[in-house]
Structures are given as structure tokens and as C-alpha cells.
Motif scaffolding. Structure first.
Motif, PDB file in Angstrom:
ATOM      1  N   TYR A 146      34.242  37.771  53.113  1.00  0.00           N
ATOM      2  CA  TYR A 146      34.002  37.760  51.663  1.00  0.00           C
ATOM      3  C   TYR A 146      33.231  36.514  51.250  1.00  0.00           C
ATOM      4  N   GLN A 150      29.305  35.880  49.563  1.00  0.00           N
ATOM      5  CA  GLN A 150      29.103  35.148  48.313  1.00  0.00           C
ATOM      6  C   GLN A 150      28.275  33.885  48.512  1.00  0.00           C
ATOM      7  N   SER A 175      24.739  29.454  47.434  1.00  0.00           N
ATOM      8  CA  SER A 175      25.603  30.286  46.594  1.00  0.00           C
ATOM      9  C   SER A 175      24.962  30.532  45.232  1.00  0.00           C
ATOM     10  N   SER A 179      23.853  34.086  43.598  1.00  0.00           N
ATOM     11  CA  SER A 179      24.234  34.485  42.244  1.00  0.00           C
ATOM     12  C   SER A 179      23.004  34.838  41.418  1.00  0.00           C
TER      13      SER A 179
END
Length: 249
Positions: A146, A150, A175, A179
Motif C-alpha cells: 500500500y 502511495q 509522494s 498525488s
């Protein structure tokens, strides 16, 4: 300051404090207990959103009955490097985990990330994470998968060909970029909705506003992340006059 195990009445006060949104420190003051005691109690029994006094009290009784003298010491309370206070480190890790959970990170993923952040090396193998967190290898594997998606950890091989999970200066930048890519997809999807629902309709106008807002914020964050990476993490180049061991004299 009272010591010993928490009573059932104290656990009920903790539950009431959590329900009222009180910080751990304030709950601790009301019970005349260390903040670390409250933090450890809450995180050991489901976290701030699922803590229940009756279940926590029964669980403590079961743990006490199962405890054997030969149980090895918890790695987190073992002697710490650099003369650190083991109890203070444990309390900080639990507080950090709670903050990450409140920001939306699942509990196990938050625990693994905090474990990596608070390790001087900034990297651990799967077996080291299992040992430090006292959880199954499957739990660690799921958490790493996970966090990897991300962009919060990266994988590398050490000189023994073991896979290590790393958090370093570049991880937060990556990261942010992940995003930004997700936000770009949201912007595109919202604008497709404008075409489908009609730009002159209330629904179409709402989606266009969403697209504009997310696009603006995402672009600002990306630009700031790139600037921060250049300013904070780029080492200045050395000139011949600045080479180690060289002097003008």
C-alpha cells in the motif's frame, strides 16, 4: 502520581475523553497519569475512533493471564541508540501513528511508516519490521504494498540481495508527485463530466469549479514541492577551491 494498571473506571474516563475529542495530554492530566500511558492504552486497544473501555479492560485481563516469564522483551523497550529514553520513544511512535491514522492512513500502514521514519538507517527489511512491530509477515507485506503505491516508501536491494524498504528525503517528493498525478486524473474526469452534463447546467458548473480548484491547488503544490526539493535537498556543488583538504596557504 498513581502507578499500576489502569482501572475500569479510568478506562471509562478515557473513553469519555476520546468521545469529547480531548487530546491525550488532557485526558492524562484528568487521571493524573503520564500521557504515554494514555497513548499506549488507546493504541493498544483499537485507536481513538474504536476504543471501548469494557473491551480494553477485558483484553488487558486476557493479556495478563497469557503472559509468561520467558516472553522476550519488546524490541521497542530494548536499550535505545544515542542514549534515548525507550519509554519516550515508544510514546512518540504511538502518538505519530495516531496522527497518521487521523490523516486517513490505515493503522498497520501508519505503524510501518512510523517504524521506518524513526529508524536511524531510514530503511528496514521485512523480517526487521516483523520483529520490531511483532506482527505477521503478511501484515507487513500488505502495508508495504500500500505504501509503495502511495509513493511513501521505495524498495531497494542491499549487498546481501535482501529487499529493503526505504524512506529518505526524496520519498516525500515522489509522494507529492504521485498525488499530483492522481489530482490530474480527477481534473480530467471532472471536465469530462462538464461535457456530459452540459457546461451551462448547475451540475456542469459544479464539476468545472471542482476541476479548476483541484487543478490550481495541485499545480501550486507541485511547484512548491519542486522548489523545496531544489532548496532543501540539493547539495551545493564544490568548486576546486573548496575541495576537502585544500587550503590557500
Amino acid at each position: 502520581m498513581p502507578g499500576g494498571r489502569l482501572t475500569q473506571q479510568e478506562r471509562q474516563q478515557i473513553a469519555l475523553g476520546l468521545a469529547d475529542g480531548l487530546p491525550y495530554a488532557e485526558i492524562a492530566r484528568g487521571l493524573d497519569r503520564p500521557t504515554s500511558t494514555i497513548t499506549r492504552e488507546v493504541m493498544r486497544n483499537g485507536g481513538p475512533t474504536t476504543y471501548r473501555a469494557d473491551l480494553a479492560h477485558r483484553a488487558t485481563g486476557h493479556r495478563t493471564q497469557r503472559r509468561r516469564p520467558a516472553v522476550p522483551a519488546d524490541p521497542k523497550t530494548a536499550p535505545q541508540a544515542h542514549g534515548r529514553d525507550a519509554e519516550a520513544v515508544l510514546a512518540y511512535e504511538e502518538m505519530f501513528t495516531t496522527v497518521l491514522m487521523q490523516s486517513g492512513l490505515p493503522k498497520m500502514m501508519a505503524r510501518v511508516l512510523v517504524c521506518l521514519y524513526t529508524t536511524d538507517a531510514g530503511s528496514l527489511t521485512a523480517s526487521e519490521l516483523v520483529q520490531r512491530l511483532q506482527v505477521s509477515a503478511a501484515s507487513v507485506s500488505k502495508a508495504i504494498a500500500y505504501l509503495d503505491t502511495q509513493g511513501l516508501v521505495r524498495r531497494e536491494r542491499d549487498d546481501r540481495r535482501r529487499e529493503r524498504y526505504v524512506v529518505d528525503d526524496d520519498v516525500w517528493y515522489q509522494s507529492m508527485m504521485a498525488s499530483a498525478r492522481a489530482n490530474a486524473q480527477l481534473v480530467d474526469t471532472a471536465r469530462q463530466g462538464v461535457t456530459v452534463l452540459g457546461p451551462g447546467t448547475p451540475a456542469g458548473a459544479r464539476l468545472e469549479n471542482i476541476a479548476r480548484f483541484v487543478d490550481f491547488v495541485s499545480e501550486s503544490i507541485t511547484r512548491a514541492a519542486e522548489q523545496a526539493r531544489d532548496v532543501l535537498y540539493t547539495k551545493p556543488a564544490t568548486t576546486p577551491d573548496e575541495e576537502p583538504g585544500r587550503s590557500d596557504g
